[in-house]
Design a protein around this motif. Structure first.
Motif, PDB file in Angstrom:
ATOM      1  N   ARG A   1       0.865  -1.192   0.000  1.00 59.27           N
ATOM      2  CA  ARG A   1       0.000   0.000   0.000  1.00 59.27           C
ATOM      3  C   ARG A   1       0.897   1.237   0.000  1.00 59.27           C
ATOM      4  O   ARG A   1       1.809   1.352   0.827  1.00 59.27           O
ATOM      5  N   ALA A   2       0.607   2.154  -0.917  1.00 58.81           N
ATOM      6  CA  ALA A   2       1.480   3.316  -1.100  1.00 58.81           C
ATOM      7  C   ALA A   2       1.722   4.066   0.208  1.00 58.81           C
ATOM      8  O   ALA A   2       2.857   4.392   0.558  1.00 58.81           O
TER       9      ALA A   2
ATOM     10  N   ARG B   1       8.573   1.874  -5.821  1.00 60.89           N
ATOM     11  CA  ARG B   1       7.164   1.498  -5.739  1.00 60.89           C
ATOM     12  C   ARG B   1       6.861   0.342  -6.693  1.00 60.89           C
ATOM     13  O   ARG B   1       6.182  -0.618  -6.353  1.00 60.89           O
ATOM     14  N   ARG B   2       7.410   0.436  -7.917  1.00 64.61           N
ATOM     15  CA  ARG B   2       7.135  -0.597  -8.897  1.00 64.61           C
ATOM     16  C   ARG B   2       7.732  -1.930  -8.460  1.00 64.61           C
ATOM     17  O   ARG B   2       7.187  -2.985  -8.731  1.00 64.61           O
TER      18      ARG B   2
ATOM     19  N   ILE C   1       5.408  -3.568  -6.061  1.00 63.91           N
ATOM     20  CA  ILE C   1       4.264  -4.180  -6.732  1.00 63.91           C
ATOM     21  C   ILE C   1       4.698  -5.482  -7.406  1.00 63.91           C
ATOM     22  O   ILE C   1       4.020  -6.487  -7.378  1.00 63.91           O
TER      23      ILE C   1
ATOM     24  N   SER D   1      -2.540   2.704 -18.961  1.00 65.85           N
ATOM     25  CA  SER D   1      -3.281   2.067 -17.874  1.00 65.85           C
ATOM     26  C   SER D   1      -4.141   0.967 -18.483  1.00 65.85           C
ATOM     27  O   SER D   1      -4.399   0.969 -19.686  1.00 65.85           O
TER      28      SER D   1
ATOM     29  N   GLY E   1      -6.701  -2.261  -4.476  1.00 69.99           N
ATOM     30  CA  GLY E   1      -5.395  -2.090  -3.828  1.00 69.99           C
ATOM     31  C   GLY E   1      -4.598  -3.379  -3.751  1.00 69.99           C
ATOM     32  O   GLY E   1      -3.395  -3.356  -3.512  1.00 69.99           O
TER      33      GLY E   1
ATOM     34  N   GLY F   1      -0.122  -5.680 -11.231  1.00 67.73           N
ATOM     35  CA  GLY F   1      -0.524  -4.326 -10.869  1.00 67.73           C
ATOM     36  C   GLY F   1      -1.413  -4.336  -9.647  1.00 67.73           C
ATOM     37  O   GLY F   1      -1.775  -5.407  -9.141  1.00 67.73           O
ATOM     38  N   LEU F   2      -1.715  -3.167  -9.165  1.00 64.50           N
ATOM     39  CA  LEU F   2      -2.642  -3.056  -8.034  1.00 64.50           C
ATOM     40  C   LEU F   2      -4.026  -2.738  -8.595  1.00 64.50           C
ATOM     41  O   LEU F   2      -4.197  -1.771  -9.348  1.00 64.50           O
TER      42      LEU F   2
ATOM     43  N   VAL G   1      -6.547  -0.863 -13.698  1.00 63.10           N
ATOM     44  CA  VAL G   1      -5.212  -0.769 -13.074  1.00 63.10           C
ATOM     45  C   VAL G   1      -4.535   0.474 -13.649  1.00 63.10           C
ATOM     46  O   VAL G   1      -4.338   0.567 -14.868  1.00 63.10           O
TER      47      VAL G   1
ATOM     48  N   ASP H   1       0.577   3.855 -13.122  1.00 71.07           N
ATOM     49  CA  ASP H   1       1.571   4.052 -12.049  1.00 71.07           C
ATOM     50  C   ASP H   1       1.624   2.850 -11.105  1.00 71.07           C
ATOM     51  O   ASP H   1       2.536   2.731 -10.280  1.00 71.07           O
ATOM     52  N   ASN H   2       0.581   2.027 -11.171  1.00 68.93           N
ATOM     53  CA  ASN H   2       0.501   0.862 -10.270  1.00 68.93           C
ATOM     54  C   ASN H   2       0.729  -0.437 -11.020  1.00 68.93           C
ATOM     55  O   ASN H   2       0.228  -1.495 -10.632  1.00 68.93           O
TER      56      ASN H   2
END
Ligand SMILES: Nc1ncnc2c1ncn2[C@@H]1O[C@H](COP(=O)(O)OP(=O)(O)O)[C@@H](O)[C@H]1O
Ligand SMILES: N[C@@H](CCC(=O)OP(=O)(O)O)C(=O)O
Length: 377
Positions: A122-123, A274-275, A278, A304, A320, A336-337, A369, A372-373
């Protein structure tokens, strides 16, 4: 980036301003499930010297379950989850008490951070972990990290600390990762197999290990074995971080850049933290299957995943959670999230944004998705 030599990698480790060191259960405990204080003190000696010479040191330490079962009167590491969680609660306290005393002899403060895999995807949570770690390091503290075994859910957990340590290395922008275990390096086959030989240098962990036979744990207290250590070296490598894998007794020489154990070169420049979370932190909870057009857009790297290109959803997940994005033939395209709970997705499939807004409302206008996620696999 041309492939660096082993000597260059060793030098980078010895000159690291920030280093993450991971130590496994078998290197801290005796077979009867009590802490081996002599081993722990020797490790702390090496880490404290590194810290006192000016480096920022993060320790990822396993051993909570291994240190807890003896004092609780069990003969062996418990196998059921509830007892493991209770044992970890006891062992973690015993472990930290020893670390505090051992580092205290060098005037070095320690701070405990317990992480669940869920926290890390979770970011808001991972930024929180990052901020706390940065602050602890600024304050000259050695953060001691373990998975939060007592609270981790069985479905989403690291289990071993190898992958967690590589993610932490990326999070604190470490210059080196040192994995300490009960074997002095990576061998061509499990060291119990006759004829297996130590590999001193792996220039490309992503695709150069075809000949190596890796196995699971060799001890009664460890988890994951060499498989998860190689995964950790791979996560570090794609984050631009070199890894040294060796036995705990070699901690000092490894940190000084001596040619002990196995050194792994980084394979490319540092990617987005972050990536990586994930991509590696947790097992996907479900799958979104996409048509050829959406597959191409996702593989292109900047798009996306929109509901218009999705044809089916499998599994039960919440917004999420990590999910696979698969082609119709079952090939994994990306991770992805998810932007929605799985039960919301079926009525969105195949609809464009205008239709979604009109039929389901404004809140269904964002992608399944967001780019960015999303990480390609
Ligand atoms: N190719 C290999 N090279 C070295 N060790 C291997 C290999 N394959 C399997 N192993 C086993 O992995 C073990 C280390 O993993 P593990 O027991 O999980 O340690 P830790 O508790 O330190 O995480 C070694 O003791 C060894 O028996
Ligand atoms: N978090 C667990 C780690 C489990 C474990 O055995 O890990 P490892 O020894 O690193 O393979 C613990 O502290 O007991």
């Amino acid at each position: 980036m041309s492939t660096p030599s082993q000597a260059q990698i060793r030098r980078r480790v010895s000159e690291a301003e920030t280093v993450v060191v991971k130590v496994g259960s078998s290197s801290l405990t005796q077979a009867d499930g009590h802490l081996d204080v002599t081993k722990l003190n020797a490790l702390v000696g090496a880490l404290a010297s590194t810290q006192l010479m000016g480096a920022r040191v993060v320790l990822v330490s396993s051993g909570a379950i291994a240190a807890g079962f003896g004092p609780l009167g069990f003969d062996a590491r418990p196998t059921d989850v509830a007892t493991q969680q209770a044992t970890a609660a006891v062992g973690q306290g015993l472990l930290m008490a020893q670390y505090e005393a051992a580092f205290g002899r060098f005037g070095v403060r320690v701070g405990q951070i317990l992480i669940t895999a869920e926290d890390t995807i979770r970011a808001t949570q991972y930024r929180n972990v990052q901020r706390t770690l940065d602050r602890l390091l600024d304050l000259g503290v050695v953060p001691i990290i373990n998975e939060n075994d007592s609270l981790a859910s069985n479905e989403i957990r690291f289990g071993d600390n190898d992958r967690l340590s590589a993610l932490v290395a990326n999070l604190v922008r470490a210059d080196a990762l040192v994995l300490l275990t009960d074997v002095d390096g990576l061998y061509t086959a499990p060291p119990s197999e006759p004829g297996s030989k130590r590999i001193a240098y792996v220039p490309n962990v992503v695709d150069a290990l075809g000949e190596v036979k890796v196995g699971g744990t060799g001890s009664k207290v460890g988890t994951g074995g060499m498989v998860t250590k190689l995964e950790a070296a791979r996560v570090a490598a794609v984050s631009g971080i070199p890894t040294v894998l060796t036995c705990a007794g070699n901690a000092g020489p490894a940190l000084m850049g001596d040619p002990v154990g196995t050194a792994f070169a980084p394979v490319k420049r540092r990617g987005s933290t972050r990536r990586l979370w994930i991509g590696f932190a947790a097992e996907p909870r479900g799958t979104i299957i996409v048509d050829a057009g959406a597959g191409e857009a996702v593989r292109g790297g900047r798009a996306s995943l929109l509901a218009a290109g999705a044809v089916e959803v499998r599994g039960a997940f919440s917004a999420g959670d990590p999910v696979w994005i698969d082609a119709e033939d079952g090939t994994h395209l990306a991770r992805g999230l998810a932007g929605y709970d799985s039960e919301e997705v079926p009525r969105m499939l195949g609809r464009n944004t205008t239709q979604l807004k009109r039929i389901l409302g404004e809140e269904y206008a964002h992608p399944l998705v967001h780019r960015d996620n999303l990480v390609l696999v």
